[in-house]
Design a protein around this motif. Structure first.
Motif, mmCIF file in Angstrom:
data_model
loop_
_atom_site.group_PDB
_atom_site.id
_atom_site.type_symbol
_atom_site.label_atom_id
_atom_site.label_comp_id
_atom_site.label_asym_id
_atom_site.label_seq_id
_atom_site.Cartn_x
_atom_site.Cartn_y
_atom_site.Cartn_z
ATOM 1 N N LEU A 75 -13.347 1.432 -5.913
ATOM 2 C CA LEU A 75 -11.943 1.383 -5.107
ATOM 3 C C LEU A 75 -11.910 -0.376 -4.309
ATOM 4 O O LEU A 75 -12.944 -0.493 -4.067
ATOM 5 C CB LEU A 75 -11.993 2.148 -4.068
ATOM 6 N N THR A 76 -10.435 -0.457 -3.920
ATOM 7 C CA THR A 76 -10.854 -1.331 -3.354
ATOM 8 C C THR A 76 -10.946 -0.692 -1.433
ATOM 9 O O THR A 76 -10.539 0.336 -1.315
ATOM 10 C CB THR A 76 -9.941 -2.329 -2.557
ATOM 11 N N ASN A 77 -10.645 -1.784 -0.214
ATOM 12 C CA ASN A 77 -10.797 -1.655 1.571
ATOM 13 C C ASN A 77 -10.283 -1.433 1.632
ATOM 14 O O ASN A 77 -9.132 -2.450 1.851
ATOM 15 C CB ASN A 77 -12.218 -2.667 1.319
ATOM 16 N N PHE B 52 -0.987 -8.790 -7.358
ATOM 17 C CA PHE B 52 -1.820 -8.278 -6.354
ATOM 18 C C PHE B 52 -1.477 -7.112 -5.723
ATOM 19 O O PHE B 52 -1.435 -6.313 -6.295
ATOM 20 C CB PHE B 52 -0.871 -9.497 -5.200
ATOM 21 N N PHE B 53 -2.891 -7.084 -6.025
ATOM 22 C CA PHE B 53 -3.017 -5.179 -5.188
ATOM 23 C C PHE B 53 -4.781 -5.375 -4.134
ATOM 24 O O PHE B 53 -5.654 -6.696 -4.718
ATOM 25 C CB PHE B 53 -4.132 -4.042 -6.096
ATOM 26 N N PRO B 54 -4.422 -5.035 -3.546
ATOM 27 C CA PRO B 54 -4.838 -5.399 -2.185
ATOM 28 C C PRO B 54 -6.395 -5.192 -2.101
ATOM 29 O O PRO B 54 -6.746 -3.742 -2.926
ATOM 30 C CB PRO B 54 -4.589 -4.939 -0.502
ATOM 31 N N ARG B 55 -7.452 -5.492 -1.240
ATOM 32 C CA ARG B 55 -9.331 -5.644 -2.126
ATOM 33 C C ARG B 55 -9.296 -5.263 -0.874
ATOM 34 O O ARG B 55 -10.466 -3.961 -0.470
ATOM 35 C CB ARG B 55 -9.351 -6.402 -2.454
ATOM 36 N N ARG B 56 -9.189 -5.934 0.492
ATOM 37 C CA ARG B 56 -9.707 -5.985 1.467
ATOM 38 C C ARG B 56 -8.289 -5.886 3.062
ATOM 39 O O ARG B 56 -8.164 -6.648 3.143
ATOM 40 C CB ARG B 56 -10.061 -7.131 2.114
ATOM 41 N N THR B 57 -7.736 -4.877 3.124
ATOM 42 C CA THR B 57 -6.648 -4.139 3.755
ATOM 43 C C THR B 57 -7.153 -4.114 5.204
ATOM 44 O O THR B 57 -8.568 -3.487 5.694
ATOM 45 C CB THR B 57 -5.793 -3.359 3.043
ATOM 46 N N VAL B 58 -6.204 -3.583 6.341
ATOM 47 C CA VAL B 58 -6.082 -3.014 7.942
ATOM 48 C C VAL B 58 -4.587 -2.613 7.916
ATOM 49 O O VAL B 58 -4.477 -3.141 7.300
ATOM 50 C CB VAL B 58 -6.066 -4.256 8.946
ATOM 51 N N HIS B 59 -5.484 -1.415 8.347
ATOM 52 C CA HIS B 59 -4.015 -0.400 8.530
ATOM 53 C C HIS B 59 -4.266 -0.480 10.211
ATOM 54 O O HIS B 59 -4.529 0.118 10.515
ATOM 55 C CB HIS B 59 -4.559 1.190 8.121
#
Length: 683
Positions: free
Chosen positions: A311-313, A3-10
């Motif tokens: 890149l992913t977001n 798993f590698f995040p594609r749509r994240t929130v910081h």
């Protein structure tokens, strides 16, 4: 599958100790549901903020005094997100900790004048004691062990983590007693800036290795993310990649980074081969703008641009102290992420193409100056597919290498450039990129001699070869170039016209520089020459283009690149701002078409203002030509699923495209045959 995040929130949560009722309205199910409905698959949650406050069940005195008694906010956030299949990396602040600074002022970094180092307005700055801001901690002091204790407790408390985000990890020079003693023990001189800088880099690399190893046993299996050390220059990643499992790029265009930052940094990071995500923000301005929300079009543009670069977001947000996400924020994030999610399947298994390598000096950091910005902007506007690489990068996979004015050409790089030219690769050497370590020409194959700086501060360009279009007038170059002498057999493409004289206090003509002495013709020091596939530009045209954007400079540079790369992988009509990024997989070529136009808002007299996107810019009947390894069987505009007519001519697919909402993927299917070879980088 890893798993590698594609749509994240910081999810920022810097909450001062005087704020009450922290987490009072937190509802685990509603919290998780907010992110699930917004198409988010990973949320970075806070264990420790810049105030030095902790947000989990601990007996440490740093636990936030306003945190609801009995509430383990960190664990409940992690458990709630995991329950709906969302990952939850954990954030801790590193070199900014107000609690530690107050309790242990001897841990605060100091200038040589014994002044405490403070950070304000997004920069390392010496601030007065009565202005709100952050103290910067010295990792040479006992603070590092203090932080290690906090990190250890977080890891043991949670057992496993989906990754750590350690923030504020720049190289921090300091003159504390601990820093001075450690520098001396390492053979460095702390009385010099060079010695302090070298010690700061040594300290940073050591604590990065320490915290990487500390976290390793606690990283969740099946997760590609590791420990990310934020605030370090991305252009140093070629030297620090061995400490990392993934990369994150912080880039809030309205928060000080601007819209020129990500196109440069993303193209530098992606050749490293590490999974990479990039954060923009939902804020109108920057971090901490808790009640400011940027337009939907801006968030759409930024997330779609990140996607187009391969890149992913990530989107930065700030959780209200009471623990409830803002519905208005996630309505907008959800709309942006719905489009990104619909595009991802079409890009899966592809990689960005690059025919051109832009060689930059990593010591410039992530702010490449006018030369780097000019080069990136030019290559984007000309639709070229390119990477940004350090001087030690392998160049054999690129058809053309560009060396801008700010890249120092040492002996090793000069040898690599000569080898590239010897195997038939194209070289574009600009300004100081023409000079090697001894001041002579950096690549002997350029077919000229560098004699020093140009005689005149302002000169003018005149095309003297059919390869470069007539500029209509002798076009100004605002900055001083180099004086060169072509050797026999070297073609002159653009000549230099001198002014009547240089403007100074003794004599002048008009408001600005002196006009060209056009009747005198071109001088014996040309502006552009060509020897084989090596093109030399004696004028600082990339730097000038970055500062002034003169059309004539783009015309000249476009012609030079056309000579060196006559068969680009993709061309397109349409407005100059159209961003075109090509990806290639075994069975398809995907071209991202992105059309938004940032505008300057909020600028009064003397004000800098803010660049913001308010609307998409429609594309109507844009002709796109794509060179594919095999004739495509279909052409479809995604994610709408609109089939398009495709015409194959001279080995290229010709398609006409209309995009009204700012972004689409042109997907050209070309199924492989059993004997299809692996596609090279720029093919």
């Amino acid at each position: 599958m890893t798993f590698f995040p594609r749509r994240t929130v910081h999810l920022d949560f810097h909450t001062g100790p005087d704020v009450p009722d922290v987490g009072a309205d937190f509802d685990p199910r509603a919290f998780a549901r907010t992110f699930l409905d917004a198409h988010v698959d990973s949320v970075t949650v806070f264990a420790k903020c810049h105030h030095g406050m902790l947000y989990f069940d601990t007996d440490r005195p740093e636990r936030h005094p306003g945190l609801v008694p009995g509430l383990d906010l960190l664990r409940e956030q992690v458990d709630a997100l995991h329950a709906v299949g969302i990952r939850a990396p954990v954030y801790l602040s590193v070199q900014v900790d107000e609690h530690a600074a107050r309790e242990h002022p001897e841990w605060v970094a100091q200038t040589p004048e014994m002044t405490l180092v403070r950070r304000r307005e997004g920069s390392h700055a010496q601030g007065d004691a009565y202005t709100a801001g952050w103290h910067v901690l010295d990792m040479s002091t006992g603070y590092q062990d203090h932080l290690a204790g906090q990190v250890t407790e977080v890891l043991e408390h949670l057992g496993q983590v989906d990754g750590l985000f350690l923030d504020m990890c720049w190289d921090q020079p300091s003159s504390t007693r601990a820093a001075n003693e450690a520098a001396l023990a390492a053979g460095l001189d702390p009385t010099t800036q060079q010695g302090r800088d070298a010690h700061a880099r040594r300290v940073a690399l050591r604590y990065m290795a320490r915290f990487r190893d500390l976290a390793a046993p606690h990283l969740a299996p099946g997760v590609a993310s590791g420990v990310w050390f934020n605030s370090r220059p991305k252009t140093n990643l070629h030297a620090e990649a061995q400490l990392l499992r993934h990369v994150e790029v912080e880039s809030l265009p309205t928060g000080g980074w601007g819209y020129a930052y990500l196109p440069y940094v993303a193209r530098f990071v992606r050749p490293l081969g590490l999974p990479t995500l990039s954060h923009t923000g939902r804020f109108h301005r920057s971090w901490g703008d808790n009640a400011g929300l940027k337009p939907q079009a801006a968030l759409d543009y930024e997330t779609r641009q990140i996607l187009s670069y391969g890149l992913t977001n990530g989107v930065g947000d700030l959780l209200h102290p009471r623990g409830v996400p803002d519905a208005a924020v996630y309505e907008r994030v959800g709309r942006s992420y719905a489009h990104v999610a619909a595009c991802e399947e079409h890009l899966a298994g592809t990689a960005p193409l690059a025919q051109v390598a832009l060689v930059v000096d990593p010591d410039l950091g992530d702010a490449p100056g006018a030369s780097g910005i000019g080069a990136v902007r030019l290559l984007q506007q000309l639709r070229h597919q390119f990477d940004v690489v350090p001087p030690r990068a392998e160049l054999s996979g690129y058809e053309v290498v560009v060396v801008p004015e700010t890249t120092r050409v040492d002996g090793e790089l000069a040898a690599a450039l000569s080898a590239h030219a010897a195997r038939g690769g194209g070289l574009l050497l600009v300004g100081e990129g023409l000079r090697g370590p001894d001041g002579a020409v950096s690549v002997p194959g350029a077919g000229l001699e560098v004699l020093g700086e140009a005689e005149h501060a302002t000169t003018f360009l005149r095309s003297v070869h059919p390869a470069v279009p007539d500029l209509g007038l002798d076009a100004v170059v605002y900055e001083r170039g180099l004086r060169v002498r072509p050797l026999p057999g070297t073609e002159v493409l653009v000549g230099t016209v001198a002014p009547y004289f240089d403007r100074d206090w003794r004599r002048s003509s008009g408001h600005s520089y002196t006009p060209p002495d056009s009747a005198a013709g071109v001088t014996d020091s040309p502006s552009v020459t060509r020897r084989g596939r090596v093109v030399a530009v004696a004028q600082p045209l990339l730097s000038s283009y970055g500062r002034f954007g003169l059309e004539a400079h783009r015309t000249v540079l476009a012609a030079l690149l056309r000579e060196l790369l006559p068969r680009p992988v993709v061309t397109a009509t349409g407005p100059l701002h159209l961003e075109v990024v090509a990806h290639r997989g075994e069975d398809r070529t995907v071209v991202s078409l992105l059309s938004y136009l940032p505008t300057r808002v909020g600028a009064g007299l003397g004000g800098e203002g803010l660049d913001l996107v308010e609307d998409p810019f429609p594309l109507v009947d844009v002709d796109v030509v794509v060179r594919c390894p095999r004739p495509p069987s279909t052409a479809v505009l995604q994610p709408a699923g609109t089939p398009l007519e495709v015409r194959v001519e001279d080995g290229a697919a010709h398609v006409r495209v209309t995009v009204l909402d700012g972004h689409a993927l042109l997907v050209l299917e070309h199924p492989p045959t059993p004997s299809t070879p692996t596609t090279p980088r720029g093919a």
